[in-house]
Design a protein around this motif. Structure first.
Motif, mmCIF file in Angstrom:
data_model
loop_
_atom_site.group_PDB
_atom_site.id
_atom_site.type_symbol
_atom_site.label_atom_id
_atom_site.label_comp_id
_atom_site.label_asym_id
_atom_site.label_seq_id
_atom_site.Cartn_x
_atom_site.Cartn_y
_atom_site.Cartn_z
ATOM 1 N N ILE A 29 0.844 -1.210 0.000
ATOM 2 C CA ILE A 29 0.000 0.000 0.000
ATOM 3 C C ILE A 29 0.873 1.251 0.000
ATOM 4 O O ILE A 29 1.714 1.434 0.875
ATOM 5 N N ASN A 42 -3.078 16.543 0.467
ATOM 6 C CA ASN A 42 -3.967 15.419 0.239
ATOM 7 C C ASN A 42 -3.215 14.140 0.588
ATOM 8 O O ASN A 42 -2.005 14.036 0.357
ATOM 9 N N PRO A 45 -4.594 6.279 0.194
ATOM 10 C CA PRO A 45 -3.899 5.006 -0.029
ATOM 11 C C PRO A 45 -4.192 4.414 -1.408
ATOM 12 O O PRO A 45 -5.311 4.514 -1.903
ATOM 13 N N PRO A 63 -4.278 5.602 -9.512
ATOM 14 C CA PRO A 63 -5.593 6.090 -9.085
ATOM 15 C C PRO A 63 -6.585 5.920 -10.238
ATOM 16 O O PRO A 63 -6.354 6.433 -11.328
ATOM 17 N N ALA A 64 -7.661 5.196 -9.964
ATOM 18 C CA ALA A 64 -8.657 4.934 -11.015
ATOM 19 C C ALA A 64 -9.570 6.141 -11.185
ATOM 20 O O ALA A 64 -9.680 6.983 -10.294
ATOM 21 N N THR A 75 -5.821 12.900 -5.915
ATOM 22 C CA THR A 75 -4.382 12.617 -6.035
ATOM 23 C C THR A 75 -3.919 12.786 -7.483
ATOM 24 O O THR A 75 -2.872 13.381 -7.750
ATOM 25 N N SER A 99 -7.202 3.671 6.435
ATOM 26 C CA SER A 99 -8.540 3.346 5.954
ATOM 27 C C SER A 99 -9.411 4.613 6.001
ATOM 28 O O SER A 99 -10.144 4.911 5.057
ATOM 29 N N CYS A 103 -11.563 7.791 2.738
ATOM 30 C CA CYS A 103 -12.909 8.381 2.582
ATOM 31 C C CYS A 103 -12.839 9.482 1.520
ATOM 32 O O CYS A 103 -11.810 10.146 1.382
ATOM 33 N N GLU A 104 -13.944 9.668 0.825
ATOM 34 C CA GLU A 104 -13.934 10.693 -0.236
ATOM 35 C C GLU A 104 -14.165 12.084 0.337
ATOM 36 O O GLU A 104 -15.207 12.709 0.121
ATOM 37 N N GLU A 111 -6.330 15.773 4.512
ATOM 38 C CA GLU A 111 -6.521 14.470 5.170
ATOM 39 C C GLU A 111 -5.544 14.226 6.321
ATOM 40 O O GLU A 111 -5.770 13.331 7.130
ATOM 41 N N ARG A 187 -2.737 -5.181 1.014
ATOM 42 C CA ARG A 187 -4.177 -5.237 0.712
ATOM 43 C C ARG A 187 -4.501 -6.493 -0.075
ATOM 44 O O ARG A 187 -3.794 -6.854 -1.023
HETATM 45 C C1 LIG Z 1 -5.935 0.110 1.290
HETATM 46 C C2 LIG Z 1 -6.574 0.863 0.167
HETATM 47 C C3 LIG Z 1 -6.041 0.761 -1.112
HETATM 48 C C4 LIG Z 1 -6.616 1.481 -2.177
HETATM 49 N N1 LIG Z 1 -6.066 1.357 -3.429
HETATM 50 C C5 LIG Z 1 -6.583 2.086 -4.449
HETATM 51 C C6 LIG Z 1 -5.987 2.010 -5.759
HETATM 52 O O1 LIG Z 1 -4.992 1.317 -5.983
HETATM 53 N N2 LIG Z 1 -6.541 2.775 -6.744
HETATM 54 C C7 LIG Z 1 -7.611 3.601 -6.506
HETATM 55 O O2 LIG Z 1 -8.053 4.284 -7.424
HETATM 56 N N3 LIG Z 1 -8.181 3.693 -5.283
HETATM 57 C C8 LIG Z 1 -7.685 2.968 -4.241
HETATM 58 N N4 LIG Z 1 -8.229 3.073 -3.000
HETATM 59 C C9 LIG Z 1 -9.322 4.047 -2.784
HETATM 60 C C10 LIG Z 1 -8.763 5.468 -2.635
HETATM 61 O O3 LIG Z 1 -7.871 5.555 -1.544
HETATM 62 C C11 LIG Z 1 -9.924 6.449 -2.409
HETATM 63 O O4 LIG Z 1 -10.713 6.509 -3.581
HETATM 64 C C12 LIG Z 1 -9.503 7.849 -1.991
HETATM 65 O O5 LIG Z 1 -10.638 8.575 -1.608
HETATM 66 C C13 LIG Z 1 -8.806 8.619 -3.089
HETATM 67 O O6 LIG Z 1 -8.469 9.867 -2.534
HETATM 68 P P1 LIG Z 1 -8.211 11.173 -3.356
HETATM 69 O O7 LIG Z 1 -9.476 11.520 -4.114
HETATM 70 O O8 LIG Z 1 -7.903 12.163 -2.266
HETATM 71 O O9 LIG Z 1 -7.067 10.931 -4.268
HETATM 72 C C14 LIG Z 1 -7.731 2.326 -1.931
HETATM 73 C C15 LIG Z 1 -8.276 2.407 -0.643
HETATM 74 C C16 LIG Z 1 -7.709 1.677 0.393
HETATM 75 C C17 LIG Z 1 -8.304 1.782 1.782
#
Ligand SMILES: Cc1cc2nc3c(=O)[nH]c(=O)nc-3n(C[C@H](O)[C@H](O)[C@H](O)COP(=O)(O)O)c2cc1C
Length: 282
Positions: A29, A42, A45, A63-64, A75, A99, A103-104, A111, A187
């Motif tokens: 992670i 910001n 994870p 990041p998807a 991010t 974790s 959160c969004e 954060e 994870r």
């Molecule tokens: C352990 C963990 C791993 C995660 N891995 C991913 C990932 O690889 N890709 C992704 O898009 N979101 C992943 N997420 C979800 C993002 O952390 C989440 O969408 C977050 O809100 C994104 O934050 P941001 O909008 O501030 O970038 C993960 C969440 C957790 C708890």
């Protein structure tokens, strides 16, 4: 031995996602720190994460585009703007805070404040690392590869590591990393995680946007509760109202705190909150 086959063209995106995250596991992670144009931090994870070369040292994470909203994650937007980020490796002492950081939260929310994690100043870049991590990397953007541009499509962010910051306490006399002291968390699929030392465990993602550490009462924030315990309290959507018909046969604050810790560790968060509100009037 028979293999059941799943043909990608016949699957919906959600099923494909679940196959990927359950089969390709445990994944390390990356706790990614970035800054927006207004220098608001910001932290989020990402477990679609790994290293891809040492010369130059390249790491990548993805990041998807949100499958739910179709929007890019903060991010990604930040790194497109600032071309830099930090990656802090997650250990067992901060997993609940990580974790919570997923959160969004709105883009203008820091954060670090929500998760109670401490900003660690970088040397080469402006984005902060996470002080509670044992292993932090400062990175400059190398490339971003868009992988589809649709909901649930990835965006592979490649970064060149400029500097490593490693907690001296996890280094051996010959500067090797002690894997026990690194204590990494990874994870798996569903709500499963792996503690490298102890094995699989489950951790449910907060259902809603948590209140965050900044909304916790001071007397609990400054108590003996750990970051992980506080994060479970900060993951509720709102602080419940106090049911003053609760009767507790408790004689001291210490006894009450012990009981609160016990309730949190057993995931009885509503009960823990009632005890905390009771403690406030003790
Ligand atoms: C352990 C963990 C791993 C995660 N891995 C991913 C990932 O690889 N890709 C992704 O898009 N979101 C992943 N997420 C979800 C993002 O952390 C989440 O969408 C977050 O809100 C994104 O934050 P941001 O909008 O501030 O970038 C993960 C969440 C957790 C708890």
């Amino acid at each position: 031995m028979n293999f059941k086959q799943f043909i990608v063209q016949e699957l919906d995106v959600k099923s494909i996602y679940h196959l990927l995250i359950s089969g390709i596991s445990p994944r390390p992670i990356a706790l990614v720190g970035s800054l927006d144009k207004n220098r608001i931090s910001n932290l989020a994870p990402f477990s679609f994460f790994n290293a891809f070369g040492a010369n130059p040292p390249i790491i990548g994470f993805s990041p998807a585009i949100s499958g739910r909203t179709g929007l890019p994650k903060d991010t990604l937007l930040n790194i497109k703007d600032t071309k830099e980020f930090t990656v802090s490796i997650v250990n067992s002492n901060i997993v609940e805070q990580i974790s919570l950081s997923s959160c969004e939260f709105d883009r203008n929310i820091d954060e670090f404040i929500k998760t109670g994690l401490t900003k660690y100043k970088s040397k080469n870049i402006s984005a902060y690392g996470v002080k509670e991590s044992n292993f932090i990397m400062e990175c400059k953007l190398y490339d971003i590869i868009e992988l589809g541009g649709k909901p649930a499509s990835g965006n592979l962010i490649l970064g060149e590591v400029l500097r490593f910051h490693i907690n001296e306490e996890i280094l051996t006399d010959t500067n090797q990393i002690d894997p026990y002291k690194l204590d990494p968390i990874a994870r798996n699929g569903g709500s499963w995680y792996t503690n490298a030392k102890k094995g699989l465990f489950e951790l449910k993602k907060p259902q809603n946007i948590g209140i965050g550490f900044d909304q916790l009462p001071d007397y609990i924030l400054n108590s003996c509760l750990t970051g992980n315990q506080l994060a479970k309290l900060a993951s509720v959507e709102f602080i419940p109202s106090f049911k003053d018909n609760n009767e507790y046969a408790i004689n001291s604050k210490d006894e009450l705190l012990k009981l609160i810790k016990n309730k949190i560790d057993n995931n009885c968060i509503d009960e823990a909150w009632q005890l905390i509100l009771y403690l406030g009037n003790f």
